[in-house]
Design a protein around this motif. Sequence first.
Motif, mmCIF file in Angstrom:
data_model
loop_
_atom_site.group_PDB
_atom_site.id
_atom_site.type_symbol
_atom_site.label_atom_id
_atom_site.label_comp_id
_atom_site.label_asym_id
_atom_site.label_seq_id
_atom_site.Cartn_x
_atom_site.Cartn_y
_atom_site.Cartn_z
ATOM 1 N N ARG A 1 0.831 -1.209 0.000
ATOM 2 C CA ARG A 1 0.000 0.000 0.000
ATOM 3 C C ARG A 1 0.868 1.264 0.000
ATOM 4 N NH1 ARG A 1 -4.986 -0.301 0.424
ATOM 5 N NH2 ARG A 1 -4.854 -2.355 1.416
ATOM 6 N N LEU B 1 3.724 2.902 -5.801
ATOM 7 C CA LEU B 1 3.233 2.991 -7.178
ATOM 8 C C LEU B 1 4.163 2.190 -8.088
ATOM 9 C CD1 LEU B 1 1.176 4.188 -9.161
ATOM 10 C CD2 LEU B 1 2.642 6.208 -9.353
ATOM 11 N N ASP C 1 -9.808 -7.174 -10.354
ATOM 12 C CA ASP C 1 -10.770 -6.066 -10.354
ATOM 13 C C ASP C 1 -10.715 -5.214 -9.096
ATOM 14 O OD1 ASP C 1 -11.974 -7.775 -8.558
ATOM 15 O OD2 ASP C 1 -13.765 -8.149 -9.762
ATOM 16 N N HIS C 2 -9.863 -5.587 -8.134
ATOM 17 C CA HIS C 2 -9.692 -4.770 -6.926
ATOM 18 C C HIS C 2 -8.620 -3.705 -7.092
ATOM 19 C CE1 HIS C 2 -6.212 -7.389 -6.734
ATOM 20 N NE2 HIS C 2 -5.687 -6.579 -5.836
ATOM 21 N N LEU C 3 -7.854 -3.772 -8.175
ATOM 22 C CA LEU C 3 -6.631 -2.972 -8.291
ATOM 23 C C LEU C 3 -6.901 -1.471 -8.391
ATOM 24 C CD1 LEU C 3 -4.474 -5.118 -10.741
ATOM 25 C CD2 LEU C 3 -4.149 -4.822 -8.279
ATOM 26 N N ASP C 4 -6.006 -0.696 -7.786
ATOM 27 C CA ASP C 4 -5.998 0.758 -7.938
ATOM 28 C C ASP C 4 -5.103 1.080 -9.131
ATOM 29 O OD1 ASP C 4 -6.036 3.511 -7.634
ATOM 30 O OD2 ASP C 4 -4.448 3.499 -6.113
ATOM 31 N N ILE C 5 -5.723 1.293 -10.286
ATOM 32 C CA ILE C 5 -4.981 1.595 -11.510
ATOM 33 C C ILE C 5 -5.017 3.105 -11.718
ATOM 34 C CG2 ILE C 5 -4.844 1.234 -14.006
ATOM 35 C CD1 ILE C 5 -6.136 -1.518 -13.539
ATOM 36 N N VAL C 6 -3.870 3.729 -11.536
ATOM 37 C CA VAL C 6 -3.772 5.197 -11.550
ATOM 38 C C VAL C 6 -3.835 5.745 -12.970
ATOM 39 C CG1 VAL C 6 -2.267 7.149 -10.961
ATOM 40 C CG2 VAL C 6 -2.484 5.202 -9.387
ATOM 41 N N SER D 1 -0.569 0.446 -5.855
ATOM 42 C CA SER D 1 -1.216 1.146 -6.971
ATOM 43 C C SER D 1 -0.393 0.910 -8.234
ATOM 44 C CB SER D 1 -1.324 2.641 -6.676
ATOM 45 O OG SER D 1 -2.084 2.863 -5.503
#
Length: 592
Positions: free
Chosen positions: A198, A201, A218-223, A271
Amino acid sequence: MIKNKLLKTICLILFLSIVITGGISQKNEKISPRMQRSFDKKGHGEKFVAWVYFKDKGPGKLQKMEEARVALNLKSLNRRLRHGFEALVDEYDLPVYPLYVDFIKQYVRRIRHTSRWLNAVSVEATSQSLEMIAHFRFVNKVDEVLVYTFRDPVIEKKTEPAPQATLAESIVFDYGASFTQVDQLNVPALHNMGYSGRGVLICMLDAGFSNLGHEALDHLDIVATWDFLNGDPNVFDEEGQMGKGDHGTNTLGTIAGYEPGELIGPAFGASFLLGKTENGDLDWERHIEEDYWIAGSEWADTLGADIISSSLGYRDRHTHGEEDYSWQDMDGDTTVVARGANIAASRGILIVNSAGNDGSSHSGQNTLGSPADSDYVLAAGAVNSQGSRVRFSSEGPTADGRIKPDVMAMGEMVYSAAPNERDEYELVDGTSFSCPLVAGVAALILEINPSWTNQDIMTAMKSTASQYESPDNSNGWGIVDAQKAAFYPLKNIHAPLLFTVSRVGNNYGFFIQYMDRLTWAPNPRNGDQVVSYRVYAKQLDSQDQSFTLVAEVDAQIASYLRRGLLEEENFLYKIISVNASGEESDPNYALR
């Protein structure tokens, strides 16, 4: 608007007159021998893909430096500061001079990418055009853009995962069939402590990502995403476009998948930036053009990536008759991608790269692919579930005698997300999958040690790996141990955490007093050894760019109010922990 256009036209006319005044000689000394041999081999009517390097970045350097500093992404700025890059920017951050690019456009079919790091553009043009371009005064060199075919190992298709160890009662997560690959690296120990990457990046540079709707992704934080092949933000498969996203889905699932009972990657809480830089139209090979990788790395730097995970490997087997790199070129400084990786590392990015799938070395000739040969890149080789090197994993040493690969992780029968269905999984092979496992561990280490540099992380991972006392050119320093590396005693004292600054104004009616409020949090790894914190400041718009000690604060205090400031003044602050013997930690930084 009209004035701006007129001014630009006048500048271009003056610029053209200078270029033309330089004349054209008969000998193209600026064309590289490799480029010239390609001209002779392919014929003058063919299209070539070439780098055009410029001599400088044009006038107005100081103004451009300030513009580059102001434009820095906050995460990129903090990463640079963590690495002691107190100047914040340098010439690598300045843009390519636009008049040079505008002039070149007239002579080429297409400009593919512009690289501020290399001070170059990659272009598609005929040999006649490139020969003419080479004569221009502002051009330094014309060289070939190489295209590498990266073949994944050909191994009999498997349907059953590697033998799975029995889950200990102390394991918090159910890793399913992915347990072996993460347990081998001691990742569950850090997951049990609540770490998942967490705040880190990670940029994945690959052949596209065809199944981001997979249940484990589908949980990913894609910046952010970008397709460097086709010039759009869509990194999934699109009809009529180059690139197939099977491989990227596999590598992303390996590093960050999260579906309890099936797949859990090391850095599922990180991320991500997703860059499509490879043309993987065939299941068994990926076409990787070096200018796309450079563009992807510069993009990652701009957006503040901490880590780049890349399964790139430049060596031989170029696809369009280009001249190969040889084993002698694997010296960490010769290939374009090694030079790009070195620049990325100087910005503070940790690059984790596949060692390659070309097997054992022969007669001292390495089988590495670049940029794994760089001293500033963490090269990942492949072992099986039993911890033995897999025969396809590339070996060192580099051409200048350094040990490679650096570390090892599973690269055979790795369990990951499948590229087509939402709930399917598959087994994959190659150092392409050792790489994201190692990159995921690096993210955990950085989460735990946010003040560590890229070189600190590499040192900790190598110093705690399975054969750190006897590294060799088959296994490097050995299999990674995530827990040991994360708590490796690299520093005796650590910087405070969560260092922030905010500007406060008190309105007294006839004047406003401005103050900077600085706050921080004690680093729990220091225990009770900190006796004070030293706070330093540097005024950014001053000619004197040295830091001045503005306060020394007792260890029981976690804030400081700096009074008597002007509204327009901007400062870079750094804070250092100090123990009883006067030993200082690395600094943490905050910008106002």
